[in-house]
Scaffold this motif. Structure first.
Motif: not given
Length: 489
Positions: A44-69
């Motif tokens: 999980v990554e979290a972001e706070i908008d520097r202008d509005t203060g809005e909080i956003r959460l993201f699920h981050v996935r990465v492209a790999v040759e062989e999936v282990e997770d």
């Protein structure tokens, strides 16, 4: 809530004197930590908008040759199905629903934020004060604990230990204090700024502030010796022959040096002109005492100074302070004596040297006296000086000089070999070995091989370069030494 998040970040940044962006990054890290409880196993990554203060959460996935997770990775083919330009290592972010911060999650977030801010404060203190080590710094006394003074510097706190204070100097909360920034040390509990008023650097920086010639480089302080709160001695030199370094530091009617004295609560300051001549410099450093004679011994880094009986106490100073500071200032060990003691010691040295020459060189008293009068006081001085120095003595020539040096070296060699044998507990000396000559023994002694045992431990290639000795002869001497030591019994 979103606007309040930014307001909190601004308030914390002002209070802790850290960058607003760093506080927001700490909040994002805290939100990320808290989100792991709601979305276990997800990256999980979290972001706070520097202008509005809005909080956003993201699920981050990465492209790999062989999936282990399975939760946080996907194959390149799956990634390209989602985005045409996807390659190995591409990231895909999927928005997550906001989380509710429970009591434990909020407490965890608060700890993360505090930790980040403490780390930022550490870095700020080090970045701000480490480059200023060696400068004078001014602050307000914050508190005094067990004799240690804690000083508020405005953007940090410094400590001045009891030993860094001047004797009988006291401070109270709210007092303004000027001190020398001695060290910035990064400790496990955080960086600590150490300041001092007893350090010699304090005197140096005060004179730099009061004397323009020091600040512009015309006058240089070469050395400082200090007994904090009592007396300091400084040695100064001028790069401009038209500028008197001592006068520049004293100032008109003593105004400049008096300003330094006042800052140090009456500490006396002796200003001395620096000179490369150690004897002359020590004479100046021992002022106000008048020195009758000095004797410099470079071999032991010692200077003997003779003063009259009435000046002896002045030269020593109260509790030895004057001579101690002069020694620290000059870098020489100073031995003080009265002129009467000096004459007696010189007489003893002359008698001793004369006896050594008579017995060692087999000369009469008159001849030995001539050598002493010319400044020779030991067999070492006579043996290893230039032969021309001896031949220059009236009534002597080069042949006599060579003979005197030969006799002196023979005596020194015999003494070295005897001492080496006694220390080794052996009755055999190098000269007792077959094939050994005085010339070879002398060269061995110069290499600290003064015993049969030390020669026995050597290898042929270690001594084959000795003048007058071949490799075969070197090996033969080593074998003879080993036989004498009983190696083959």
């Amino acid at each position: 809530m979103n606007v309040e998040m930014l307001q909190v970040a601004d308030a914390v940044a002002r209070e802790k004197s850290v960058d607003r962006e760093l506080v927001l990054e700490a909040m994002e890290q805290a939100l990320k930590t808290a989100a792991r409880r709601t979305y276990p196993g997800l990256n999980v990554e979290a972001e706070i908008d520097r202008d509005t203060g809005e909080i956003r959460l993201f699920h981050v996935r990465v492209a790999v040759e062989e999936v282990e997770d399975q939760d946080n990775e996907l194959t390149v083919e799956e990634a390209q199905a989602l985005r045409d330009d996807a390659v190995l290592g591409s990231e895909f972010r999927t928005a997550l629903a906001p989380i509710e911060l429970g009591r434990i999650a909020a407490q965890t977030a608060k700890q993360v934020i505090n930790q980040k801010i403490r780390e930022a404060e550490r870095e700020r203190v080090i970045a701000e004060y480490e480059p200023r080590v060696g400068e004078l710094i001014t602050g307000i006394v914050k508190r005094v604990e067990r004799g240690n003074v804690y000083v508020d510097l405005g953007r940090g706190e410094a400590v001045m230990y009891r030993e860094d204070l001047l004797p009988r100097e006291t401070f109270r909360q709210g007092d303004r204090v000027r001190a020398y920034l001695r060290e910035v040390r990064n400790q496990p509990k955080g960086p600590v700024v150490f300041v001092s008023r007893s350090d010699a650097g304090m005197v140096l920086r005060l004179f730099e502030q009061e004397v323009p010639e020091i600040e512009d480089g015309t006058v240089t302080i070469q050395a400082i010796a200090r007994d904090p709160g009592s007396r300091s001695k400084i040695a100064v030199i001028s790069t401009d022959p038209s500028v008197d370094p001592v006068g520049a530091c004293v100032g008109m009617r003593g105004a400049r040096v008096q300003a330094v004295v006042n800052e140090l609560h009456g500490e006396k300051i002796d200003i001395i002109e620096w000179t490369d001549d150690p004897a002359a410099f020590v004479v100046n450093a021992l002022a106000p005492a008048e020195i009758e004679r000095v004797m410099v011994d470079e071999a032991t880094n010692t200077i003997e100074a003779a003063v009259s009986e009435e000046n002896l106490a002045i030269a020593i100073g109260r509790r030895g302070q004057n001579v101690r500071l002069a020694s620290d200032l000059s870098g020489w060990h100073i031995e003080l004596m009265s002129t009467g003691e000096e004459k007696e010691r010189r007489h003893e040295e002359v008698v001793k040297a004369r006896t050594v020459f008579q017995e060692g060189l087999d000369v009469d008293e008159a001849f030995a006296t001539v050598l002493v009068d010319e400044g020779f006081f030991s067999l070492e001085e006579l043996a290893y000086c230039a032969a021309e120095d001896i031949a220059a003595i009236e009534g002597l020539d080069a042949e006599i000089a060579q003979e005197l040096q030969k006799r002196a070296r023979n005596v020194l060699l015999d003494q070295a070999l005897k001492q080496g044998s006694e220390e080794a507990g052996s009755a055999v000396t190098l000269l007792d070995l077959p094939g050994m000559t005085r010339e070879i023994a002398e060269q061995l002694a110069a290499r600290e091989m003064t015993t049969v045992e030390s020669l026995a431990d050597a290898a042929g290639d270690e001594i084959e370069d000795i003048e007058g000795l071949s490799r075969e002869e070197a090996d033969a001497l080593i074998i003879a030494a080993r036989e004498a030591c009983g190696w083959f019994d």
